[in-house]
Design a protein around this motif. Structure first.
Motif, PDB file in Angstrom:
ATOM      1  N   HIS A  40     -48.266 -79.816 -67.214  1.00 20.61           N
ATOM      2  CA  HIS A  40     -47.218 -79.651 -66.204  1.00 20.61           C
ATOM      3  C   HIS A  40     -47.770 -78.938 -64.970  1.00 20.61           C
ATOM      4  O   HIS A  40     -47.505 -79.343 -63.834  1.00 20.61           O
ATOM      5  N   GLU A  41     -48.533 -77.862 -65.191  1.00 21.68           N
ATOM      6  CA  GLU A  41     -49.151 -77.135 -64.066  1.00 21.68           C
ATOM      7  C   GLU A  41     -50.101 -78.037 -63.283  1.00 21.68           C
ATOM      8  O   GLU A  41     -50.098 -78.035 -62.052  1.00 21.68           O
ATOM      9  N   SER A  44     -48.107 -80.590 -61.270  1.00 21.79           N
ATOM     10  CA  SER A  44     -47.491 -79.936 -60.105  1.00 21.79           C
ATOM     11  C   SER A  44     -48.508 -79.717 -58.995  1.00 21.79           C
ATOM     12  O   SER A  44     -48.216 -79.925 -57.816  1.00 21.79           O
ATOM     13  N   TRP A  48     -48.524 -81.375 -55.237  1.00 17.71           N
ATOM     14  CA  TRP A  48     -48.605 -80.544 -54.037  1.00 17.71           C
ATOM     15  C   TRP A  48     -49.792 -80.977 -53.179  1.00 17.71           C
ATOM     16  O   TRP A  48     -49.665 -81.102 -51.964  1.00 17.71           O
TER      17      TRP A  48
END
Length: 74
Positions: A40-41, A44, A48
């Motif tokens: 998930h990190e 993300s 970005w």
């Protein structure tokens, strides 16, 4: 990415992964993080990097905004 030791071919990948490690991996304690949490990190960060990061060389726009400006993306 071609053969081992061909740095001009691998420069873009090497640069991205170096930046990724500096921005999200180093300096954190990942001991209690699950694989899903790490994924998930990572997702993300990649979103970005591709959609919201401002680059001065792209006229202070994000990569997506710049492509829209050129008419290359919808």
């Amino acid at each position: 990415m071609s053969r081992k030791g061909r740095s001009p071919d691998n420069a873009a990948c090497e640069g991205f992964f170096g930046r990724l490690k500096n921005d999200i991996y180093y300096g954190r304690n990942w001991g209690g993080t699950t694989v899903e949490g790490f994924m998930h990190e990572l997702n993300s960060y990649i979103r970005w990097y591709n959609e919201r990061r401002i680059k001065l060389s792209l006229r202070a726009m994000s990569p997506v905004e710049y492509r829209r400006h050129l008419g290359l993306a919808t």
